[in-house]
Design a protein around this motif. Structure first.
Motif, PDB file in Angstrom:
ATOM      1  N   ARG B  27       0.842  -1.199   0.000  1.00 16.14           N
ATOM      2  CA  ARG B  27       0.000   0.000   0.000  1.00 16.14           C
ATOM      3  C   ARG B  27       0.880   1.253   0.000  1.00 16.14           C
ATOM      4  NH1 ARG B  27      -5.135   1.557   2.380  1.00 16.14           N
ATOM      5  NH2 ARG B  27      -5.447  -0.515   3.286  1.00 16.14           N
ATOM      6  N   ILE B  31       1.573  11.247   2.303  1.00 15.46           N
ATOM      7  CA  ILE B  31       1.482  12.123   3.480  1.00 15.46           C
ATOM      8  C   ILE B  31       1.190  13.533   2.992  1.00 15.46           C
ATOM      9  CG2 ILE B  31       2.696  13.038   5.488  1.00 15.46           C
ATOM     10  CD1 ILE B  31       2.055   9.973   5.587  1.00 15.46           C
ATOM     11  N   SER B  32       2.043  14.040   2.147  1.00 18.52           N
ATOM     12  CA  SER B  32       1.797  15.294   1.438  1.00 18.52           C
ATOM     13  C   SER B  32       2.846  15.410   0.353  1.00 18.52           C
ATOM     14  CB  SER B  32       1.904  16.509   2.362  1.00 18.52           C
ATOM     15  OG  SER B  32       1.750  17.710   1.612  1.00 18.52           O
ATOM     16  N   VAL B  50       2.666  13.923  12.143  1.00 13.62           N
ATOM     17  CA  VAL B  50       1.777  13.027  11.396  1.00 13.62           C
ATOM     18  C   VAL B  50       2.218  11.563  11.436  1.00 13.62           C
ATOM     19  CG1 VAL B  50       0.924  12.470   9.084  1.00 13.62           C
ATOM     20  CG2 VAL B  50       0.932  14.853   9.880  1.00 13.62           C
ATOM     21  N   TYR B  53       1.156   8.637  13.919  1.00 17.29           N
ATOM     22  CA  TYR B  53      -0.187   8.048  13.894  1.00 17.29           C
ATOM     23  C   TYR B  53      -0.254   6.797  13.032  1.00 17.29           C
ATOM     24  CZ  TYR B  53      -1.786  12.027  16.479  1.00 17.29           C
ATOM     25  OH  TYR B  53      -1.957  12.946  17.476  1.00 17.29           O
ATOM     26  N   PHE B  54       0.826   6.504  12.314  1.00 19.93           N
ATOM     27  CA  PHE B  54       0.805   5.389  11.375  1.00 19.93           C
ATOM     28  C   PHE B  54       1.257   4.079  12.011  1.00 19.93           C
ATOM     29  CE2 PHE B  54       0.077   8.575   8.330  1.00 19.93           C
ATOM     30  CZ  PHE B  54      -0.467   7.944   7.230  1.00 19.93           C
ATOM     31  N   PRO B  55       0.719   2.979  11.516  1.00 19.94           N
ATOM     32  CA  PRO B  55       1.275   1.672  11.874  1.00 19.94           C
ATOM     33  C   PRO B  55       2.678   1.543  11.262  1.00 19.94           C
ATOM     34  CG  PRO B  55      -0.434   1.439  10.194  1.00 19.94           C
ATOM     35  CD  PRO B  55      -0.414   2.886  10.593  1.00 19.94           C
TER      36      PRO B  55
ATOM     37  N   PRO C  11      -1.014  18.868   5.510  1.00 21.00           N
ATOM     38  CA  PRO C  11      -0.963  17.408   5.567  1.00 21.00           C
ATOM     39  C   PRO C  11      -1.912  16.780   6.589  1.00 21.00           C
ATOM     40  CG  PRO C  11       0.747  18.279   6.985  1.00 21.00           C
ATOM     41  CD  PRO C  11      -0.050  19.473   6.474  1.00 21.00           C
ATOM     42  N   TYR C  12      -2.851  17.550   7.160  1.00 20.12           N
ATOM     43  CA  TYR C  12      -3.685  16.996   8.226  1.00 20.12           C
ATOM     44  C   TYR C  12      -4.412  15.683   7.857  1.00 20.12           C
ATOM     45  CZ  TYR C  12      -2.962  21.342  10.889  1.00 20.12           C
ATOM     46  OH  TYR C  12      -2.414  22.386  11.581  1.00 20.12           O
ATOM     47  N   ALA C  14      -3.457  13.209   6.353  1.00 22.60           N
ATOM     48  CA  ALA C  14      -2.565  12.059   6.509  1.00 22.60           C
ATOM     49  C   ALA C  14      -2.633  11.507   7.929  1.00 22.60           C
ATOM     50  CB  ALA C  14      -1.132  12.434   6.129  1.00 22.60           C
ATOM     51  N   ALA C  15      -2.791  12.382   8.925  1.00 21.45           N
ATOM     52  CA  ALA C  15      -2.913  11.890  10.296  1.00 21.45           C
ATOM     53  C   ALA C  15      -4.186  11.059  10.445  1.00 21.45           C
ATOM     54  CB  ALA C  15      -2.901  13.054  11.282  1.00 21.45           C
ATOM     55  N   LYS C  17      -5.535   9.307   8.079  1.00 25.80           N
ATOM     56  CA  LYS C  17      -5.285   8.020   7.415  1.00 25.80           C
ATOM     57  C   LYS C  17      -4.468   7.097   8.309  1.00 25.80           C
ATOM     58  CE  LYS C  17      -5.451  10.021   2.817  1.00 25.80           C
ATOM     59  NZ  LYS C  17      -4.771  10.243   1.529  1.00 25.80           N
ATOM     60  N   GLY C  18      -3.484   7.662   9.005  1.00 21.17           N
ATOM     61  CA  GLY C  18      -2.697   6.843   9.928  1.00 21.17           C
ATOM     62  C   GLY C  18      -3.593   6.204  10.979  1.00 21.17           C
ATOM     63  N   VAL C  19      -4.459   7.015  11.563  1.00 26.05           N
ATOM     64  CA  VAL C  19      -5.379   6.502  12.586  1.00 26.05           C
ATOM     65  C   VAL C  19      -6.251   5.385  12.014  1.00 26.05           C
ATOM     66  CG1 VAL C  19      -7.412   7.126  13.953  1.00 26.05           C
ATOM     67  CG2 VAL C  19      -5.390   8.626  13.943  1.00 26.05           C
ATOM     68  N   LEU C  21      -5.675   3.474   9.399  1.00 23.69           N
ATOM     69  CA  LEU C  21      -4.911   2.291   8.988  1.00 23.69           C
ATOM     70  C   LEU C  21      -4.376   1.504  10.184  1.00 23.69           C
ATOM     71  CD1 LEU C  21      -3.141   3.852   5.891  1.00 23.69           C
ATOM     72  CD2 LEU C  21      -4.922   2.080   5.875  1.00 23.69           C
ATOM     73  N   GLN C  22      -4.433   2.087  11.365  1.00 19.89           N
ATOM     74  CA  GLN C  22      -4.145   1.303  12.578  1.00 19.89           C
ATOM     75  C   GLN C  22      -5.277   0.296  12.822  1.00 19.89           C
ATOM     76  OE1 GLN C  22      -1.487   1.581  14.673  1.00 19.89           O
ATOM     77  NE2 GLN C  22      -0.695   3.678  14.506  1.00 19.89           N
ATOM     78  N   THR C  24      -7.855  -0.705  10.282  1.00 19.24           N
ATOM     79  CA  THR C  24      -8.417  -1.453   9.155  1.00 19.24           C
ATOM     80  C   THR C  24      -7.437  -1.432   8.000  1.00 19.24           C
ATOM     81  OG1 THR C  24     -10.197  -1.538   7.503  1.00 19.24           O
ATOM     82  CG2 THR C  24      -9.635   0.640   8.347  1.00 19.24           C
ATOM     83  N   ASP C  25      -7.489  -2.446   7.151  1.00 20.15           N
ATOM     84  CA  ASP C  25      -6.656  -2.409   5.942  1.00 20.15           C
ATOM     85  C   ASP C  25      -7.510  -2.270   4.692  1.00 20.15           C
ATOM     86  OD1 ASP C  25      -7.763  -4.867   5.751  1.00 20.15           O
ATOM     87  OD2 ASP C  25      -5.878  -5.973   5.527  1.00 20.15           O
ATOM     88  N   THR C  26      -8.700  -1.708   4.851  1.00 26.33           N
ATOM     89  CA  THR C  26      -9.570  -1.514   3.690  1.00 26.33           C
ATOM     90  C   THR C  26      -9.002  -0.465   2.741  1.00 26.33           C
ATOM     91  OG1 THR C  26     -11.872  -1.195   3.021  1.00 26.33           O
ATOM     92  CG2 THR C  26     -11.007   0.359   4.656  1.00 26.33           C
ATOM     93  N   ARG C  27      -9.571  -0.387   1.563  1.00 30.34           N
ATOM     94  CA  ARG C  27      -9.163   0.629   0.588  1.00 30.34           C
ATOM     95  C   ARG C  27      -9.600   2.020   1.060  1.00 30.34           C
ATOM     96  NH1 ARG C  27      -8.680   0.968  -5.269  1.00 30.34           N
ATOM     97  NH2 ARG C  27      -9.321  -1.206  -5.535  1.00 30.34           N
ATOM     98  N   ASP C  30      -9.634   9.149  -1.464  1.00 31.77           N
ATOM     99  CA  ASP C  30      -9.823  10.573  -1.193  1.00 31.77           C
ATOM    100  C   ASP C  30     -10.883  11.139  -2.126  1.00 31.77           C
ATOM    101  OD1 ASP C  30      -7.731  10.976   0.788  1.00 31.77           O
ATOM    102  OD2 ASP C  30      -6.325  10.587  -0.849  1.00 31.77           O
ATOM    103  N   ARG C 123      -9.112  13.796  13.209  1.00 33.38           N
ATOM    104  CA  ARG C 123      -8.154  12.763  13.615  1.00 33.38           C
ATOM    105  C   ARG C 123      -8.629  12.001  14.851  1.00 33.38           C
ATOM    106  NH1 ARG C 123      -3.024  15.404  16.113  1.00 33.38           N
ATOM    107  NH2 ARG C 123      -4.462  15.515  17.857  1.00 33.38           N
TER     108      ARG C 123
END
Lengths: 254, 254, 254
Positions: B27, B31-32, B50, B53-55, C11-12, C14-15, C17-19, C21-22, C24-27, C30, C123
């Motif tokens: 995947r 980020i930006s 940022v 917050y990612f895995p 880039p907000y 992206a934070a 998305k990080g949350v 993706l912790q 779920t791994d769904t699609r 944007d 977020r």
């Protein structure tokens, strides 16, 4: 894999993605949705620079000033790639770049029902066609009922520069988002004179391999990532410092 | 998972994605690509806000004013994350933030062949390295032939504020896209005075927990999502209303 | 599938998305992060135009001028879709559009702990809720402990135009990124007069099915991809040429 290239900005491309994701669960990659508005020529340049880095994919390209007119819609097959695009030449330069040894460029015309809306063929024609091409498989286009081989289509080429022992004469192709001015003059016109000066449209400018080799704010001539001569400013905008834009002539003399 | 952070705008990041997708089908997350141009410090700030917050992921970061010079290219490993970036300090603040209890920050230098183009290491050095690091596995970097441990690299830190019983003295770190002015003063300098006034550079301003607690267009002091004191305007731009920008001093007094 | 719609720029998101993706791994898709800043009404319009093209999904929408106040946070279920959004009406027009024959719109209020930060519920509240709704399943919302049925929530509707035999009287809803002016007048008010002239706020303008049917730079009235009457300029900006913006009246007469 399916890539998307438009000049739509936001949020129109999302509607295209929705349509595509109704038909396929393949990976989607945005090339850009900020191509210069209705600028077929600049988009053709950027596609030629970017798409060859991709593995085999279906590329959906919609920069389409003639949307809703009787311009045709095409699928262009080259190697394991297919490009779905309006018939305005936008995908021909990249098709030639993608063509490997022995690859033939095949052009098909999409037979589509006129959508209710005459203003968003990206959503109503190109997106569903790209998804269908992906699901059918690039190798099976010739058997697809809605595609007919096209002999007559719009081509687009970039002008050739003149290179001599005393310099080169060319044209500005595009300006990138940094303001770097990309010419059609091949980089090897200056790779022998790194660290020296040349004249650009009569004015002396240093030739350097890297932006950072000149002080911040100073002009330079370099070779860009596309392999062509580029007019730039270290941490600044070359287009403003050189007072040039797409279509302008550039005269380089040693 | 592989994330991408650049100041390239569009369409250059797409070439990086093409290169990466030749090597991995993981995947990709943007980020930006609109980090402030060639602003290593602002990018370092945002990454620190940022990426935590990612895995676990490989993060490819290219804000690189020194592209093509002899600056090194690094892979920084911390916990289950790896950051691939130029050696300009951009990834050190986030690396410290990502470091959990007992985690060590390990820095490797990438040994790469000089690419033909000196201007797009994002495509030619960082993207292929990030893909390779992902495929090799973050846990196996020490066995990767093209990586050598680096002892000497560029660090970057943000200035410490001075907090006292009468207020705080700090610096503007960045301004976000809304115009919110983010300082280095910790939020707890004002959490005790919500609803009251403080002085910012001598002028009285209300402290509020939310933007909407003051009328539209009015200035306020609040605690931003980063936990720091922020100078803002409800539905407006704080940078314009306070006449400040990155690097400026901010004096807060009760 | 989980879609994201915000006015956060970069880039907000992206934070967020990080949350997500912790959890779920769904699609992730944007829709846009460039909706007009804090403009609930324009965002509501665009969501109504775009989300119905998507297959069943969880849609996370954060255009939230009231962030941190006591405004509620909602999950709206309609058919196989769920929309997670602040309680400001932003998701009601699209919910009505998504409702198929016999579908009921169900509204749940999210019971959330107040986050430390009052300024980034995208977020801290909406992203984790959207991920949780996705993992729980849209069909199981009624059994989710943190969701309570809501009877009282903010609605948002667009004004109805007046259409008569002599023309139509309506309002400008939004202006898109091209400068096309989108009205609330239904397209069939002009589909009978393609190629003819009408008067827009008293001035004669041609009605055409496509932009390219008039010379570059010339004004036209057309039917946009949304099915409504649109004021446009071929390869130019309709908002500037017609001197109108969102909320302005538009009087069309044959």
């Amino acid at each position: 894999m399916l890539t998307l290239s438009t000049d739509f900005g936001s949020p129109y491309p999302a509607a295209m993605k929705g349509v595509i994701l109704q038909a396929t669960d393949t990976r989607l990659v945005d090339i850009s949705h900020d191509f210069p508005r209705q600028d077929v020529r600049a988009t053709a340049f950027w596609l030629r620079e970017v798409l060859p880095y991709f593995p085999p994919a279906v590329h959906c390209v919609v920069v389409d000033p003639g949307v809703g007119t009787d311009r045709a819609a095409l699928v262009v097959r080259v190697g394991e790639h297919a490009i779905v695009a309006p018939d305005n030449g936008v995908c021909l330069p990249v098709a030639r770049e993608l063509a490997g040894e022995g690859d033939v460029i095949e052009v098909f015309e999409i037979e589509y029902d006129t959508p209710d809306s005459a203003t968003f063929h990206g959503r109503d024609v190109f997106a569903p066609t790209a998804a269908a091409v992906h699901e059918t498989g690039v190798g099976s286009l010739q058997d697809t009922a809605s595609l007919a081989r096209a002999d007559d289509y719009v081509d687009l080429t970039f002008p050739d520069p003149t290179v001599s022992e005393t310099g080169a004469s060319g044209e500005i192709l595009v300006v990138d988002g940094f303001g770097n001015v990309i010419t059609n003059v091949p980089g090897d016109a200056v790779t022998g004179v790194f660290g020296q000066q040349v004249r650009i449209n009569g004015e002396p400018v240093q030739v350097q391999r890297t932006y950072a080799a000149v002080p911040t704010g100073q002009r330079l001539v370099t070779v860009g990532s596309h392999g062509n001569v580029e007019l730039a400013v270290n941490q600044g905008r070359g287009d403003e410092a050189f007072h040039v834009g797409p279509g302008d002539r550039v005269e380089l003399s040693y």
